[in-house]
Structures are given as C-alpha cells and as structure tokens.
Design an enzyme around this catalytic site. Structure first.
Site, PDB file in Angstrom:
ATOM      1  N   ASP A   9       0.857  -1.177   0.000  1.00 33.44           N
ATOM      2  CA  ASP A   9       0.000   0.000   0.000  1.00 33.44           C
ATOM      3  C   ASP A   9       0.900   1.236   0.000  1.00 33.44           C
ATOM      4  OD1 ASP A   9       0.880   0.380   2.623  1.00 33.44           O
ATOM      5  OD2 ASP A   9      -1.113   0.324   3.510  1.00 33.44           O
TER       6      ASP A   9
ATOM      7  N   CYS B 137       3.082  -3.208   4.037  1.00 29.28           N
ATOM      8  CA  CYS B 137       2.352  -2.002   4.403  1.00 29.28           C
ATOM      9  C   CYS B 137       3.120  -1.372   5.559  1.00 29.28           C
ATOM     10  CB  CYS B 137       0.881  -2.286   4.732  1.00 29.28           C
ATOM     11  SG  CYS B 137       0.550  -3.306   6.171  1.00 29.28           S
TER      12      CYS B 137
ATOM     13  N   THR C 107       2.718  -1.552   8.846  1.00 31.43           N
ATOM     14  CA  THR C 107       2.976  -2.517   9.928  1.00 31.43           C
ATOM     15  C   THR C 107       3.156  -3.935   9.423  1.00 31.43           C
ATOM     16  OG1 THR C 107       0.637  -3.005  10.277  1.00 31.43           O
ATOM     17  CG2 THR C 107       1.602  -1.170  11.565  1.00 31.43           C
TER      18      THR C 107
ATOM     19  N   HIS D 146       9.658 -24.779   8.943  1.00 32.81           N
ATOM     20  CA  HIS D 146       8.602 -25.457   9.692  1.00 32.81           C
ATOM     21  C   HIS D 146       7.214 -25.311   9.083  1.00 32.81           C
ATOM     22  CE1 HIS D 146      11.041 -25.325  13.721  1.00 32.81           C
ATOM     23  NE2 HIS D 146      11.742 -25.806  12.702  1.00 32.81           N
TER      24      HIS D 146
ATOM     25  N   HIS E 229       6.251 -31.491  10.710  1.00 32.19           N
ATOM     26  CA  HIS E 229       5.893 -30.171  10.195  1.00 32.19           C
ATOM     27  C   HIS E 229       4.837 -30.292   9.098  1.00 32.19           C
ATOM     28  CE1 HIS E 229       8.794 -28.324  12.705  1.00 32.19           C
ATOM     29  NE2 HIS E 229       9.835 -28.857  12.089  1.00 32.19           N
TER      30      HIS E 229
END
Length: 145
Positions: free
Chosen positions: A8, A65, A67, A98, A134
């Site tokens: 963004d 973005c 965060t 994993h 996994h």
C-alpha cells in the site's frame, strides 16, 4: 524464482528497494502495486499478489504495508496461502523450515530497509524441511480453510 510483490502507500519505497534487489539477483518480480504514495486500500493489492501465488503464477509472494499486519491478514484470506508477518531473521528461516510459508509480510514502519532485505533473502533462500511432523501440522492448518 518468480516473486509476487504488492504494497500500500505506506511501503512503496521499501517495495521498490526490495524489488530492485531481487532483480539484481536475477529473480523475476511481478509488481501488483501500488506505485504511488497516494492513499489506497491494502487488500486491493495484497489479494492480487496472494492469488498469483495460490494459482502458481508466482512461486512466492511478499506483501508490505506500514505494519505488515493488514497485508498479512488480507493475503491469508486467499485459499492456499500461508503468509507470515516477519520482523526478524530467525523467524524468516523457521517459518520456511517449519511452516513452508509461501508468502511473507513486512512492515515498512517496523523494519528498516537493510533488515527487510536480510529477512527477505533468508526467507527466499530457506527450503522447507519436509519433516513429517511439520507437514502433518501444515496439513491440519490447511484443512481449516
């Protein structure tokens, strides 16, 4: 390797820097935008990158973005996507080993450009462990869709 990228307005500069870095390393990048710092809605772009990864058009995807939270949530709404929000190198390695993540998210306001590049490089270079435990856990997560 073909990488889907999207961001963004809060992460255009970091996306462009990472994109140039990957291209210098010989990787193909499909840039789903945005391309300007004008305010926009992250789901519009993150979902396009996620669909490209889910369909097999791209091998992996990186969304950004401010965060990393919003784009990671949006990407994970696309069936077949396992997107990890990353801010350290150890998590980048372990989420590939994993969880066999096929997308990663970064927050441009959380990690600086040098750390973002290191995280992305480790994530792109690390292979899935193919450990039975996994894979069993991934299968259970994917069955939740």
């Amino acid at each position: 390797m073909k990488i889907a990228m999207a961001c963004d307005h809060g992460a255009v500069a970091l996306k462009n820097r990472l994109k140039a870095h990957f291209q210098e390393k010989g990787m193909e990048v499909v840039d789903f935008g945005t391309h300007t710092p004008d305010s926009c809605d992250y789901p519009d772009y993150a979902s396009q990158a996620a669909r490209a990864v889910a369909s097999g058009e791209c091998d992996r995807g990186i969304v950004l973005c401010t965060t990393g939270i919003g784009v990671s949530i949006a990407a994970n709404k696309v069936k077949g996507i396992r997107c990890a929000l990353l801010s350290d190198v150890m998590s980048a390695r372990l989420t590939r080993e994993h969880n066999d993540t096929n997308m990663m998210a970064l927050g441009a306001g959380v990690v600086g450009p040098m750390l973002a590049q290191e995280i992305a490089d480790v994530w792109l270079e690390t292979e899935f462990s193919h450990s039975e435990r996994h894979q069993r856990r991934i299968d259970k997560v994917m069955a939740l869709e």
